[in-house]
Design a protein around this motif. Structure first.
Motif, PDB file in Angstrom:
ATOM      1  N   SER A 140       0.856  -1.186   0.000  1.00  0.00           N
ATOM      2  CA  SER A 140       0.000   0.000   0.000  1.00  0.00           C
ATOM      3  C   SER A 140       0.887   1.229   0.000  1.00  0.00           C
ATOM      4  O   SER A 140       2.091   1.153   0.258  1.00  0.00           O
ATOM      5  CB  SER A 140      -0.953   0.002   1.198  1.00  0.00           C
ATOM      6  N   ALA A 141       0.280   2.367  -0.272  1.00  0.00           N
ATOM      7  CA  ALA A 141       1.051   3.583  -0.510  1.00  0.00           C
ATOM      8  C   ALA A 141       1.247   4.411   0.753  1.00  0.00           C
ATOM      9  O   ALA A 141       0.382   4.458   1.628  1.00  0.00           O
ATOM     10  CB  ALA A 141       0.363   4.434  -1.573  1.00  0.00           C
ATOM     11  N   TYR A 142       2.403   5.084   0.819  1.00  0.00           N
ATOM     12  CA  TYR A 142       2.517   6.202   1.731  1.00  0.00           C
ATOM     13  C   TYR A 142       1.504   7.262   1.268  1.00  0.00           C
ATOM     14  O   TYR A 142       1.024   7.226   0.141  1.00  0.00           O
ATOM     15  CB  TYR A 142       3.921   6.790   1.700  1.00  0.00           C
ATOM     16  N   ARG A 143       1.190   8.217   2.151  1.00  0.00           N
ATOM     17  CA  ARG A 143       0.159   9.209   1.848  1.00  0.00           C
ATOM     18  C   ARG A 143      -1.160   8.507   1.504  1.00  0.00           C
ATOM     19  O   ARG A 143      -1.709   8.662   0.423  1.00  0.00           O
ATOM     20  CB  ARG A 143       0.574  10.117   0.694  1.00  0.00           C
ATOM     21  N   SER A 144      -1.636   7.711   2.443  1.00  0.00           N
ATOM     22  CA  SER A 144      -2.914   7.016   2.231  1.00  0.00           C
ATOM     23  C   SER A 144      -3.599   6.855   3.580  1.00  0.00           C
ATOM     24  O   SER A 144      -2.962   6.951   4.631  1.00  0.00           O
ATOM     25  CB  SER A 144      -2.695   5.643   1.594  1.00  0.00           C
ATOM     26  N   TYR A 145      -4.905   6.587   3.526  1.00  0.00           N
ATOM     27  CA  TYR A 145      -5.644   6.259   4.744  1.00  0.00           C
ATOM     28  C   TYR A 145      -6.706   5.226   4.393  1.00  0.00           C
ATOM     29  O   TYR A 145      -7.487   5.415   3.451  1.00  0.00           O
ATOM     30  CB  TYR A 145      -6.320   7.498   5.362  1.00  0.00           C
ATOM     31  N   HIS A 146      -6.730   4.132   5.163  1.00  0.00           N
ATOM     32  CA  HIS A 146      -7.654   3.040   4.866  1.00  0.00           C
ATOM     33  C   HIS A 146      -8.514   2.621   6.061  1.00  0.00           C
ATOM     34  O   HIS A 146      -9.287   1.666   5.942  1.00  0.00           O
ATOM     35  CB  HIS A 146      -6.874   1.826   4.344  1.00  0.00           C
ATOM     36  N   ALA A 214      -1.927  -8.657  -2.382  1.00  0.00           N
ATOM     37  CA  ALA A 214      -2.728  -7.542  -2.882  1.00  0.00           C
ATOM     38  C   ALA A 214      -1.934  -6.256  -2.921  1.00  0.00           C
ATOM     39  O   ALA A 214      -1.001  -6.051  -2.131  1.00  0.00           O
ATOM     40  CB  ALA A 214      -3.968  -7.339  -2.008  1.00  0.00           C
ATOM     41  N   ILE A 215      -2.297  -5.398  -3.853  1.00  0.00           N
ATOM     42  CA  ILE A 215      -1.918  -3.991  -3.838  1.00  0.00           C
ATOM     43  C   ILE A 215      -3.190  -3.216  -3.549  1.00  0.00           C
ATOM     44  O   ILE A 215      -4.193  -3.362  -4.258  1.00  0.00           O
ATOM     45  CB  ILE A 215      -1.306  -3.548  -5.177  1.00  0.00           C
ATOM     46  N   VAL A 216      -3.161  -2.411  -2.484  1.00  0.00           N
ATOM     47  CA  VAL A 216      -4.329  -1.645  -2.054  1.00  0.00           C
ATOM     48  C   VAL A 216      -4.053  -0.163  -2.271  1.00  0.00           C
ATOM     49  O   VAL A 216      -3.069   0.371  -1.763  1.00  0.00           O
ATOM     50  CB  VAL A 216      -4.656  -1.895  -0.571  1.00  0.00           C
ATOM     51  N   LEU A 217      -4.911   0.488  -3.034  1.00  0.00           N
ATOM     52  CA  LEU A 217      -4.768   1.910  -3.312  1.00  0.00           C
ATOM     53  C   LEU A 217      -6.102   2.617  -3.155  1.00  0.00           C
ATOM     54  O   LEU A 217      -7.140   2.064  -3.552  1.00  0.00           O
ATOM     55  CB  LEU A 217      -4.278   2.149  -4.745  1.00  0.00           C
ATOM     56  N   ILE A 246      -1.362 -10.706  -8.641  1.00  0.00           N
ATOM     57  CA  ILE A 246      -1.669  -9.974  -7.415  1.00  0.00           C
ATOM     58  C   ILE A 246      -3.087  -9.422  -7.501  1.00  0.00           C
ATOM     59  O   ILE A 246      -3.517  -8.959  -8.562  1.00  0.00           O
ATOM     60  CB  ILE A 246      -0.657  -8.828  -7.221  1.00  0.00           C
ATOM     61  N   VAL A 247      -3.817  -9.452  -6.411  1.00  0.00           N
ATOM     62  CA  VAL A 247      -5.172  -8.896  -6.363  1.00  0.00           C
ATOM     63  C   VAL A 247      -5.080  -7.373  -6.280  1.00  0.00           C
ATOM     64  O   VAL A 247      -4.361  -6.831  -5.433  1.00  0.00           O
ATOM     65  CB  VAL A 247      -5.948  -9.456  -5.159  1.00  0.00           C
ATOM     66  N   PHE A 248      -5.821  -6.701  -7.139  1.00  0.00           N
ATOM     67  CA  PHE A 248      -5.842  -5.234  -7.160  1.00  0.00           C
ATOM     68  C   PHE A 248      -7.070  -4.762  -6.400  1.00  0.00           C
ATOM     69  O   PHE A 248      -8.208  -5.047  -6.784  1.00  0.00           O
ATOM     70  CB  PHE A 248      -5.875  -4.749  -8.607  1.00  0.00           C
ATOM     71  N   VAL A 249      -6.840  -4.057  -5.289  1.00  0.00           N
ATOM     72  CA  VAL A 249      -7.916  -3.540  -4.447  1.00  0.00           C
ATOM     73  C   VAL A 249      -7.949  -2.023  -4.563  1.00  0.00           C
ATOM     74  O   VAL A 249      -6.948  -1.354  -4.304  1.00  0.00           O
ATOM     75  CB  VAL A 249      -7.718  -3.942  -2.969  1.00  0.00           C
ATOM     76  N   LEU A 250      -9.086  -1.467  -4.943  1.00  0.00           N
ATOM     77  CA  LEU A 250      -9.274  -0.025  -4.937  1.00  0.00           C
ATOM     78  C   LEU A 250     -10.191   0.356  -3.775  1.00  0.00           C
ATOM     79  O   LEU A 250     -11.280  -0.200  -3.625  1.00  0.00           O
ATOM     80  CB  LEU A 250      -9.880   0.470  -6.251  1.00  0.00           C
ATOM     81  N   ASP A 251      -9.723   1.293  -2.984  1.00  0.00           N
ATOM     82  CA  ASP A 251     -10.483   1.834  -1.857  1.00  0.00           C
ATOM     83  C   ASP A 251     -11.237   3.067  -2.353  1.00  0.00           C
ATOM     84  O   ASP A 251     -10.644   4.104  -2.630  1.00  0.00           O
ATOM     85  CB  ASP A 251      -9.504   2.190  -0.738  1.00  0.00           C
ATOM     86  N   GLU A 252     -12.570   2.927  -2.472  1.00  0.00           N
ATOM     87  CA  GLU A 252     -13.427   4.025  -2.920  1.00  0.00           C
ATOM     88  C   GLU A 252     -14.315   4.522  -1.781  1.00  0.00           C
ATOM     89  O   GLU A 252     -15.366   5.113  -2.015  1.00  0.00           O
ATOM     90  CB  GLU A 252     -14.296   3.562  -4.098  1.00  0.00           C
ATOM     91  N   VAL A 253     -13.875   4.274  -0.542  1.00  0.00           N
ATOM     92  CA  VAL A 253     -14.676   4.678   0.614  1.00  0.00           C
ATOM     93  C   VAL A 253     -14.990   6.168   0.569  1.00  0.00           C
ATOM     94  O   VAL A 253     -16.127   6.591   0.807  1.00  0.00           O
ATOM     95  CB  VAL A 253     -13.955   4.293   1.917  1.00  0.00           C
TER      96      VAL A 253
END
Length: 451
Positions: A140-146, A214-217, A246-253
């Motif tokens: 997962s990325a720096y500069r992110s919140y999940h 997974a990659i979570v973005l 790899i599973v690609f997860v997009l966070d659209e919260v």
């Protein structure tokens, strides 16, 4: 609705709050919560009759504004019909909410697993990815919140993670593109995109592709700064995920359900993930609800094999009835289009005009009803207005800016050295201009701290 003054009632609410409510993300003795008497549309007010234009959308969730009568009526009707029921049964509100969401998700994300909010949606998305692949790690990325739960906060890439970072959560962070503060010495968006993708692939190679589930973005990072990725980045990540299994997860919260002027931010980039998480705008936060939209490939993993996860209130009828009403309101009243049009025709040009006049504004970025102003001490050096993760006296410039906004009738969303402009997606042109005028006055205070 006209605010009514009742300072005595407000004082009682405040006293009970201070005596018994433990607030999130706060030093309890150092906060002074506003006692809220009511809200409607884009505004809320206190017991002293002070009214505020809400440029935070609550916590970026009231996409259709406060107290929409059709959603309130739907909750009341559901409560009179079937207030609650266990998640193992087929319930009309739950089924219809899932159908309406699946109709709007990209690709083949046609199965919906309901949660109580965004953090547990991300928790379950990671669990699904690990079980599907049999691999342990998550990138997962720096500069992110999940989210604030244990796994979600470890995926998070900002200081809110630090106190809970166990170092054993199986999470590896990487740099995503952000040209204004590039980690890749890029000079153009294209360079930033190419170098960020190269960095990500190198990270995958050195961590071991066969270890990464997974990659979570966040499709567009929210509280970390609303950094719209350059064209081609998310499709490049999609390609890397396909290349390495790899599973690609997009966070659209935060970005989902109209916030960007599309139903989902993924639509802006023509990309479809394997899993997509949502919450907040799905029912404008009227009743807690979140979920994971699941692709056919991952759903098939659990066709004959039980998924080892669930929640007592998964797909709660009241929350799902609110979601059905919210999605229908958004479709019938053109809310998504309104976010796109007012964003492009009023918010964006207004913010760029403010940036030209205020030396404290270093960068303007966003789309739809999803914008951020980066505040700086010096435009040339891009020194932030306050240090990273500033608190106390070090954060005084941002505190003064926020106070000035409130004094001008605007409730701002400030985070580190940024102010976010995230009004309800139903905001009118007149309300947007009102908010920009209040920002103008508040930025004059921020200007006092510039070099």
């Amino acid at each position: 609705m006209t605010p009514q003054t009742d300072p005595q009632a407000g004082a009682a609410v405040k006293a009970a709050d201070r005596a018994h409510v433990f607030h999130s993300w706060s030093a309890q003795d150092l906060i002074d919560p506003l006692a809220v008497a009511g809200a409607e549309g884009s505004y809320f007010w206190d017991y002293d009759g002070n009214r505020y234009l809400d440029f935070t959308s609550g916590l970026v969730f009231t996409n259709i504004g406060y107290q929409h009568p059709k959603v309130v009526a739907a909750i009341q009707e559901q409560a009179a019909t079937l207030t609650t029921f266990a998640p193992a049964f087929a319930v009309e509100a739950r089924s219809e909410a899932a159908r309406l969401i699946a109709e709007r998700t990209p690709g083949d994300l046609d199965k919906i697993f309901f949660t109580n909010g965004g953090a547990d949606a991300n928790e379950h998305a990671v669990r699904m990815a690990r079980l599907h692949t049999g691999r342990p790690k998550v990138l997962s990325a720096y500069r992110s919140y999940h989210g604030g739960t244990q796994q979600a906060v470890n995926i998070t890439g900002d200081p809110r993670r630090w106190a809970s970072d166990s170092g054993s959560a199986g999470v590896v962070h990487f740099w995503a593109p952000f040209l204004y503060r590039s980690r890749f010495y890029a000079e153009t968006e294209q360079q930033e995109c190419e170098r960020a993708l190269e960095h990500l692939e190198t990270t995958i190679a050195f961590e071991g592709p066969g270890t990464i589930a997974a990659i979570v973005l966040e499709t567009i990072p929210g509280t970390a700064g609303i950094m719209v990725p350059p064209r081609g980045y998310l499709t490049g990540v999609r390609d890397l995920c396909d290349k390495y299994g790899i599973v690609f997860v997009l966070d659209e919260v935060m970005a989902g359900f109209g916030r960007t002027g599309e139903w989902f931010a993924a639509d802006l980039f023509e990309v479809a993930p394997d899993l997509m998480t949502f919450a907040k705008g799905v029912n404008s936060g009227y009743v807690p609800l979140g979920g994971v939209a699941i692709s056919g490939k991952i759903a098939e993993t659990f066709g004959k094999r039980p998924y080892p996860g669930g929640l007592t209130y998964s797909g709660h009828p009241l929350a799902c009835a609110a979601a059905v009403a919210t999605i229908n309101v958004m479709a019938e009243e053109g809310v998504v289009a309104n976010a796109a049009v007012v964003g492009a025709q009023v918010i964006e040009p207004g913010l760029r005009e403010l940036a030209e006049r205020h030396p404290s504004v270093g960068d303007v970025r966003g789309v739809g009803m999803f914008w951020a102003l980066e505040l700086v001490r010096n435009r040339e050096t891009r020194e932030p207005l306050v240090p990273y993760n500033a608190a106390g006296e070090a954060n005084a410039p941002m505190a003064a800016f926020a106070a000035a906004a409130k004094a001008n009738g605007l409730w701002p969303f400030v985070n580190m050295n940024r102010t976010h402009v995230v009004p309800p997606c139903t905001v009118t042109e007149a309300e947007a201009k009102e908010g920009l005028a209040a920002l103008d006055a508040a930025l004059a205070v921020a200007d006092e701290y510039t070099a």
